[in-house]
Write a protein that holds these residues in place. Sequence first.
Motif, PDB file in Angstrom:
ATOM      1  N   LYS A  55     -11.929-107.546 -68.779  1.00  0.00           N
ATOM      2  CA  LYS A  55     -10.786-107.712 -67.574  1.00  0.00           C
ATOM      3  C   LYS A  55     -10.435-106.985 -66.495  1.00  0.00           C
ATOM      4  CE  LYS A  55      -6.066-109.672 -69.389  1.00  0.00           C
ATOM      5  NZ  LYS A  55      -4.559-109.294 -70.027  1.00  0.00           N
TER       6      LYS A  55
ATOM      7  N   LEU B 137     -15.032-108.156 -73.831  1.00  0.00           N
ATOM      8  CA  LEU B 137     -13.817-108.131 -73.060  1.00  0.00           C
ATOM      9  C   LEU B 137     -12.739-107.695 -72.239  1.00  0.00           C
ATOM     10  CD1 LEU B 137     -13.475-111.265 -75.564  1.00  0.00           C
ATOM     11  CD2 LEU B 137     -14.697-111.521 -73.329  1.00  0.00           C
ATOM     12  N   GLN B 138     -12.343-106.496 -72.796  1.00  0.00           N
ATOM     13  CA  GLN B 138     -10.758-106.097 -71.883  1.00  0.00           C
ATOM     14  C   GLN B 138     -11.763-104.741 -71.163  1.00  0.00           C
ATOM     15  OE1 GLN B 138      -9.277-103.118 -75.284  1.00  0.00           O
ATOM     16  NE2 GLN B 138      -7.698-104.626 -75.800  1.00  0.00           N
TER      17      GLN B 138
ATOM     18  N   ALA C 255      -8.245-114.526 -76.921  1.00  0.00           N
ATOM     19  CA  ALA C 255      -7.497-114.510 -75.786  1.00  0.00           C
ATOM     20  C   ALA C 255      -6.168-114.244 -76.029  1.00  0.00           C
ATOM     21  CB  ALA C 255      -7.523-115.781 -75.280  1.00  0.00           C
TER      22      ALA C 255
ATOM     23  N   LEU D  83      -5.807-110.325 -75.771  1.00  0.00           N
ATOM     24  CA  LEU D  83      -6.547-110.407 -74.481  1.00  0.00           C
ATOM     25  C   LEU D  83      -4.600-110.508 -73.275  1.00  0.00           C
ATOM     26  CD1 LEU D  83      -9.761-111.550 -73.745  1.00  0.00           C
ATOM     27  CD2 LEU D  83      -8.629-109.360 -73.254  1.00  0.00           C
TER      28      LEU D  83
ATOM     29  N   LEU E 253     -14.000-111.147 -65.824  1.00  0.00           N
ATOM     30  CA  LEU E 253     -14.578-111.656 -66.865  1.00  0.00           C
ATOM     31  C   LEU E 253     -15.177-112.847 -67.213  1.00  0.00           C
ATOM     32  CD1 LEU E 253     -10.833-111.907 -69.330  1.00  0.00           C
ATOM     33  CD2 LEU E 253     -12.970-111.502 -70.000  1.00  0.00           C
TER      34      LEU E 253
ATOM     35  N   PHE F  57     -13.860-116.817 -77.593  1.00  0.00           N
ATOM     36  CA  PHE F  57     -12.771-116.157 -76.335  1.00  0.00           C
ATOM     37  C   PHE F  57     -11.828-116.924 -77.098  1.00  0.00           C
ATOM     38  CE2 PHE F  57     -13.291-114.845 -71.782  1.00  0.00           C
ATOM     39  CZ  PHE F  57     -12.187-114.634 -72.081  1.00  0.00           C
TER      40      PHE F  57
ATOM     41  N   SER G 249     -16.263-107.460 -79.473  1.00  0.00           N
ATOM     42  CA  SER G 249     -15.734-108.437 -78.512  1.00  0.00           C
ATOM     43  C   SER G 249     -15.146-107.730 -77.994  1.00  0.00           C
ATOM     44  CB  SER G 249     -15.150-109.544 -79.423  1.00  0.00           C
ATOM     45  OG  SER G 249     -16.605-109.951 -80.313  1.00  0.00           O
TER      46      SER G 249
ATOM     47  N   PHE H 273     -20.631-113.069 -71.912  1.00  0.00           N
ATOM     48  CA  PHE H 273     -19.802-113.203 -73.417  1.00  0.00           C
ATOM     49  C   PHE H 273     -20.939-113.646 -73.988  1.00  0.00           C
ATOM     50  CE2 PHE H 273     -16.456-114.684 -76.665  1.00  0.00           C
ATOM     51  CZ  PHE H 273     -16.915-112.455 -77.132  1.00  0.00           C
TER      52      PHE H 273
END
Length: 478
Positions: free
Chosen positions: A275, A271-272, A304, A308, A280, A300, A267, A285
């Motif tokens: 980003k 997500l990175q 986050a 993130l 995003l 998320f 995950s 996702f």
Amino acid sequence: MTDLATLGQRIRHFRAGAGLTLDQLGAAVGIAGSQLSLMENGRREPRLSLLQSIAEALGVKVADLLSTEPPTARAALEIELDRLQGGAIYSALGLPSIRASRSMPDDTLSALVGLHRELARRAREAIATPEEARRANTELRHHMRDRNNYIPELEKLAEDTLRSVGHTTGALTHRSVALMARRIGFDLIHVDDLPHSTRSVTDLKNGRIYLPPASIPGGHGLRSMALQAMAHRLLEHHEPESYAEFLRQRLEINYFAAACLMPLQQSVDFLQAAKGDRNLAIEDFRDAFGVTHEAAALRFTNLATSHLDMTVHFMRVGDDGALYKGYENDGMRLPTDVTGSTEGQVVCRHWSARVAFTRTNRTTEFYQYTDTPTGTFWSSTQTGTGTQEDFSITFGVPFNDAKWFRGRDTRNREVSTCPDENCCRRPSGEIADRWAHKAWASARLHAHILSPLPSGTFPGVDDTELYDFLEAHSGDTD
């Protein structure tokens, strides 16, 4: 070290077995008999050096004294009576405590403990009320906000469990979930007669987890149900003794299931990368791991802040504007009542969570900037249809973090001054004057907000229905 009550009982047991009085043992280890009595009654903790001396004088090992097991069945009852009388339920009655003396018959002691158990059981049933649920839920929400909605120990448990069945990449399959169940001694069985108040039922006696039919619409949710049921065993949960404990257990099993369906490293990598591309999106996702939009948005929020470097907010809102789930650590002011509870509170009409319902096309995510008294926020909202009403799922961030998300270029913008009632809760003066005392409406009452949950071992679950179901299936061999 073991708890003091058990330690005291074990010292007394071995002292009596050695034929020594309090004064005789006290003299042997260099303390007064009265001091030793306090230790045996669980009122004073002995130093380790003293404990070693006591063990030597009694001819036993220190480990024998530190065992967590009461030395006898009667000792176990005495310890339980002491704990129950020291609890909040009995203390609130203002009654004196009864000490289990040597002269108290065993049946009298058993009866006292039985009465206390029943008192505690009835108290657990009584607390499953809307008021208690709201208070406990508020405390849990604040606790999770302090932790940024992140629980590292559950992340590790999920990673270890996935590794045990060889899952490394991609969406978690039903087969992998079944293998995970078998590793802890359970079979997954799909039935069409689950008690109406349950989502799944675990038969601890026969090693079975009963789930709805595999062919039901949205069957992907069955993976989550099975994982949640397994989590109770992996986390060694006991029957909840309070509504707060019930909510904590539910949060933990939901978190574990999400961490298995959307594993941490996979995950975070996904997500990175998104980003880094400033792209995003909750829907991406969601689709990458084959879960619901709500599950993806909630997951998320777990990742986050810790991974993130951004704060966030989340809402599930009914089509009547009522907030059913909410989380924030970004300053977005969720509506609350005087107790601080958010459940059932109506969100501002200008927030994307409600504006999204006014769109003709609801198949795609709706993006919006909202200016509020605590700052400007960007939000992404997806609407859906439940069994009883439509709902919206909203995920959002402060203005400065919108740059990382698809939909940041939206021209949709609203201004909210809530909780000022002039924002959206009061009609304009002209309209109010025109219609005041000239209309009558029949309200749609949400009965579940006012009604207590069914009383039972597990809040919200009918024990009679549950046990009848287990009894009916106990002879199945398929």
